[in-house]
Scaffold this motif. Sequence first.
Motif, short mmCIF file in Angstrom:
data_model
loop_
_atom_site.label_atom_id
_atom_site.label_comp_id
_atom_site.label_asym_id
_atom_site.label_seq_id
_atom_site.Cartn_x
_atom_site.Cartn_y
_atom_site.Cartn_z
N ALA A 78 84.68 77.21 57.78
CA ALA A 78 85.56 78.24 58.54
C ALA A 78 85.51 79.75 58.56
N CYS A 79 85.30 80.10 57.18
CA CYS A 79 85.13 81.40 57.04
C CYS A 79 83.90 82.09 57.65
N ARG A 80 82.71 81.36 57.45
CA ARG A 80 81.54 81.81 57.94
C ARG A 80 81.45 81.83 59.41
N ILE A 81 82.32 80.80 60.19
CA ILE A 81 82.40 80.86 61.50
C ILE A 81 83.02 82.18 62.03
N GLY A 136 95.88 74.81 51.96
CA GLY A 136 94.86 75.22 53.04
C GLY A 136 94.94 76.71 52.94
N LYS A 137 96.00 77.48 53.22
CA LYS A 137 96.07 78.78 53.60
C LYS A 137 95.49 79.61 52.08
N LEU A 138 96.03 78.97 50.91
CA LEU A 138 95.47 79.81 49.78
C LEU A 138 94.15 79.71 49.57
N MET A 139 93.71 78.56 49.86
CA MET A 139 92.17 78.32 49.60
C MET A 139 91.28 79.28 50.35
N VAL A 140 91.68 79.47 51.74
CA VAL A 140 91.04 80.50 52.97
C VAL A 140 91.22 81.96 52.05
N GLU A 141 92.52 82.27 51.66
CA GLU A 141 92.66 83.63 51.06
C GLU A 141 91.83 83.87 49.72
N GLY A 142 91.60 82.79 48.92
CA GLY A 142 91.07 82.79 47.72
C GLY A 142 89.50 82.68 47.95
N TYR A 143 88.94 82.26 49.14
CA TYR A 143 87.64 82.04 49.19
C TYR A 143 86.49 82.98 48.75
N ASN A 144 86.83 84.31 48.85
CA ASN A 144 85.70 85.24 48.46
C ASN A 144 86.31 85.90 47.14
N LEU A 145 87.01 85.22 46.29
CA LEU A 145 87.33 85.53 44.83
C LEU A 145 86.06 85.83 44.12
#
Length: 317
Positions: free
Chosen positions: A197-200, A308-317
Motif C-alpha cells: 500500500a505504501c509503495r503504491i 492498521g493505521k499504526l503499521m502504516v505510520e511506522g512503516y518507514n521507521l
Amino acid sequence: MKKALICGVSGQDGAYLAKLLLEKGYEVYGGSRDAQMASFRNLNRLGIQQQIKLVSISINDFRSVLQTILRVKPDEVYNLAGQSSVGLSFEQPVETLESISVGTLNLLEAIRFSNLPIKFYNAGSSECFGDTGSIAADENTPFRPRSPYGVAKAAAFWQVANYREAYQLQACTGILFNHESPLRPERFVTQKIVAAACRIANGSRETLTLGNIDIARDWGWAPDYVEAMWMMLQHDKADDYVIATGHTHKLRDFIRVVFKRVDLNWEDHVRSDPSFFRPTDIAEGHANPAKAYAKLGWTAQHTMDEVGKLMVEGYNL
C-alpha cells in the motif's frame, strides 16, 4: 535488579519485550543463535541494542541452553524463539517442530536441572486451536491444529504444563492470537499489505496478490501483548492465558483500513489468487481473553483499525 533472558530477542516480540523490561529496570540478556553475526535490526529500530547484553544460545542444543542458564542465572526466561511463520512451516515442518518443541523442552529441562528459582514464559499460539468456527476459544478449548506450526506449538504447550505439574516449575504459556506492528517482516501478510500500500501510494503501479482474503482473525498490537507476557510472570500462580482483543475481523477489513490510510481504494490494487491458499487454513479465529482480564487485569489497548493505521505510520521507521 531483576535479570531476564529473552530467547529470540531479535524478533518482533523479543524487541518490544526487551524495551518493556528495560523500562521496568531489568538487566536484559538477549539470546540469539549467533549474537556476534546477527543484525538485531529490531533492537536498533527501537534504539535499545546497546542496553541489551547479547548472548549466543542455540535452544536446540541442551548443552548450550544449560551453560547459558547457569552463567546468566536469570530470574525470568522468556521463550520467544523458533520458526515463527505458519506458511513456512508447511515447507519446513521438521525445522519448525524441532525449533519450537525441542527448544522448549531443552529450556524447561535446563531450568529444572539448574535448580534455580526461575520463572518461565513460553510463547504459545492461537494456531493450536485450529478452526473453532464462530466459537471464541479460551483456555479450555481443545487443540486441533491445522499446520505444522500449530502442531509444534501444541506440543510445546503440553511440555510446559507437564513440567509445571511434575516439577512445580513457575512455567506458563501465553496463547497469543495475531499481534502486529511495524517490526513485522514482510513474510507476514499484514506487513506485506502495508508495504505494498505504501509503495503504491508512492507511485508504484503494482498489483498486490494475496491468498484467501476472507479468512478472519483477532488482530492486536504487539506492544500490548508483551506486557501480558510480563504480567503472567508477576502473578503468584503460574498458569496459561489466552491473549487477544476479543474482536475478529476479515483480512479484507484490514486491507481496507491500510489502503484507506494512504487514500487508496483497496479494490483497485488487490487481487486474490487461489494458488496462494495454504494446504489447510483456519477460516475464522475467535478468542475469549476474559481470564487474562480477571486474573491479571490485562486488556488489549488497541483495535484492529488502530493497528492498521499504526503499521502504516511506522512503516518507514
